[in-house]
Design an enzyme around this catalytic site. Structure first.
Site, mmCIF file in Angstrom:
data_model
loop_
_atom_site.group_PDB
_atom_site.id
_atom_site.type_symbol
_atom_site.label_atom_id
_atom_site.label_comp_id
_atom_site.label_asym_id
_atom_site.label_seq_id
_atom_site.Cartn_x
_atom_site.Cartn_y
_atom_site.Cartn_z
ATOM 1 N N TYR A 13 -2.157 -0.591 10.944
ATOM 2 C CA TYR A 13 -2.256 -1.270 9.643
ATOM 3 C C TYR A 13 -1.040 -0.945 8.778
ATOM 4 C CZ TYR A 13 -3.379 -1.732 4.688
ATOM 5 O OH TYR A 13 -3.295 -2.014 3.346
ATOM 6 N N LYS B 85 2.024 -3.310 7.339
ATOM 7 C CA LYS B 85 2.340 -3.477 5.912
ATOM 8 C C LYS B 85 3.788 -3.049 5.649
ATOM 9 C CE LYS B 85 0.033 -4.664 2.938
ATOM 10 N NZ LYS B 85 -0.331 -6.012 2.388
ATOM 11 N N THR C 173 0.824 -1.215 0.000
ATOM 12 C CA THR C 173 0.000 0.000 0.000
ATOM 13 C C THR C 173 0.858 1.265 0.000
ATOM 14 O OG1 THR C 173 -1.528 1.233 1.412
ATOM 15 C CG2 THR C 173 -0.074 -0.280 2.522
ATOM 16 N N ASP C 174 0.262 2.354 -0.470
ATOM 17 C CA ASP C 174 0.964 3.648 -0.395
ATOM 18 C C ASP C 174 0.986 4.199 1.035
ATOM 19 O OD1 ASP C 174 -1.721 4.335 -0.170
ATOM 20 O OD2 ASP C 174 -1.713 5.832 -1.776
ATOM 21 N N GLU C 175 0.185 3.597 1.927
ATOM 22 C CA GLU C 175 0.126 4.132 3.303
ATOM 23 C C GLU C 175 1.452 3.964 4.047
ATOM 24 O OE1 GLU C 175 -3.317 3.368 5.644
ATOM 25 O OE2 GLU C 175 -4.656 3.453 3.917
#
Ligand code: NAD
Ligand code: DAU
Length: 359
Positions: free
Chosen positions: A162, A166, A136-138
């Protein structure tokens, strides 16, 4: 025939990816879908696929070393595409532990199983074997300034449990690349939307609530920005990276569809009003008055925005679906799948919703 092991293939993006791959490759590939079927996994997402001779579903936990090893022992897996994860930020804020278990430990178990199956005595790997870790870009944190973008070399700065889990899983994959020369890629993608998305996420939640005349919860001031990508474009990007990308590299997927949450909600309301026929009683229920500002998400990242320059240049990927088209396709899909929505919002979803929103 090339064999894919897809983890989390009963979830939102995983099921869209499986549909896309069978549309594209038909009987040239075989897919084994490994999924634990958590609250987010749903075999209804795979209707039309399950009877194929070249598709197998295995219900198992990616943290279960024996089960995962057995799959590699019994099948000559060529490609792993690893989607399985706990994926919802709000749930991670309430209960981080399962995120670390699934996202970090589960990824490690898969890496070890693939490495054991693919590694040759001289430390190289069998020809053509590839592992793609879907991320993810998060992991890059939050952008404040317009004009700033996430690039592949943007330093990691995760904020939620989260995104921290990741980021940890990405680091494990990177460590296997660096230490063992393990044949992997990582993709970091922006917010997806489309068919089969579970209505804990913004877009399906707003569509579902609006059609029932229920309040539309907006966190904080509604001005947080996400970079929305139609899920089939993500599936295409993953396939292109495995086909044409350079092994060991990271590719960002997404791009140039930044919108504030409140804008998204207005687009959905306008599109629903446009698409619902005059005779449909739900037209009356769809109203701007449903918009309800609620307490902000803890640690809420302000803005995400992907620069897809590398994936465009190296593999020729770009986001094909314009948001106006993607949102109409998504809404049309939800119109045609009322039963799907009823099934996923009965039972434990009701309790989740009450605990989460209290509105
Ligand atoms: P999802 O929550 O819809 O699906 C997750 C799937 O993983 C479910 O089918 C679930 O049953 C399965 N799963 C969970 N724990 C498991 C376990 N221990 N063992 C086996 N299976 C398990 O998630 P999604 O939105 O489809 O996201 C898929 C992947 O893409 C995730 O890795 C996520 O981090 C990443 N991602 C998602 C987005 C997005 O916008 N949704 C964007 C970028 C990256
Ligand atoms: O950026 C990629 C990520 O996008 C993925 O890695 C995650 O798995 C995926 O869930 C998604 O995370 P977000 O937190 O950005 O998505 P979500 O749909 O939960 O929220 C989108 C934005 O809308 C966010 O700013 C929070 C806000 N929001 C969300 C919900 C569910 C609301 O205002 N109200 C809501 O009820």
């Amino acid at each position: 025939m090339r064999t894919y092991l897809v983890t989390g293939g009963a979830g939102f993006i995983g099921s869209n990816y499986i549909h896309y791959m069978f549309q594209k490759y038909d009987s040239q590939i075989r897919i084994i879908n490994l999924d634990k079927l958590t609250y987010a996994g749903n075999l209804e997402n795979l209707k039309g696929v399950e009877d194929r001779d070249n598709y197998t579903f295995i219900r198992a936990d990616i943290c279960d070393r024996d089960a995962v090893n057995q799959i590699f022992q019994e099948n000559d897996i060529d490609r792993v595409v690893h989607f399985a994860a706990e994926s919802h930020v709000d749930r991670s804020i309430k209960d981080p532990e399962i995120f670390v278990r699934t996202n970090v430990l589960g990824t490690l178990v898969l890496l070890n199983a693939a490495k054991a199956a693919w590694e040759l005595p001289d430390g190289t790997y069998q020809e053509g074997k590839k592992f793609l870790h879907v991320s993810t870009d998060e992991v890059y944190g939050s952008l404040e300034e317009e004009g700033e973008y996430f690039y592949e070399n943007t330093p990691y700065d995760p904020h939620s449990p989260y995104s921290a889990s990741k980021a940890s899983s990405d680091m494990l994959v990177k460590s296997y690349i660096d230490t063992y020369h393990f044949p992997a890629n990582i993709t970091n993608c922006s917010n997806n939307y489309g068919p089969y998305q579970f209505p804990e996420k913004l877009i399906p939640l707003i569509i579902n609530n609006a059609l029932q005349g229920k309040k539309l919860p907006v966190y904080g001031d509604g001005k947080n920005v996400r970079d929305w990508l139609y899920v089939e474009d993500h599936a295409k990007g993953i396939d292109l990276v495995q086909e044409k990308g350079r092994l060991f590299e990271t590719y960002n997927i997404g791009g140039h569809n930044e919108k504030q949450n409140i804008e998204i909600i207005h687009i959905i309301l306008d599109t629903l009003r446009e698409m619902l026929p005059e005779s449909d009683a739900r037209r009356e229920l769809v109203s701007d008055d449903l918009i309800t500002y609620v307490e902000d998400r803890k640690g809420h990242d302000r803005r995400y925005a992907i620069a897809p320059d590398k994936i465009k240049k190296e593999v020729g990927w770009y986001p094909e679906t314009k948001f106006e088209d993607g949102i109409r396709k998504t809404i049309q899909w939800f119109f045609e799948h009322e039963e799907w929505m009823k099934n996923v919002t009965s039972g434990s979803y009701q309790k989740y919703y009450q605990d989460m929103y209290k509105i």
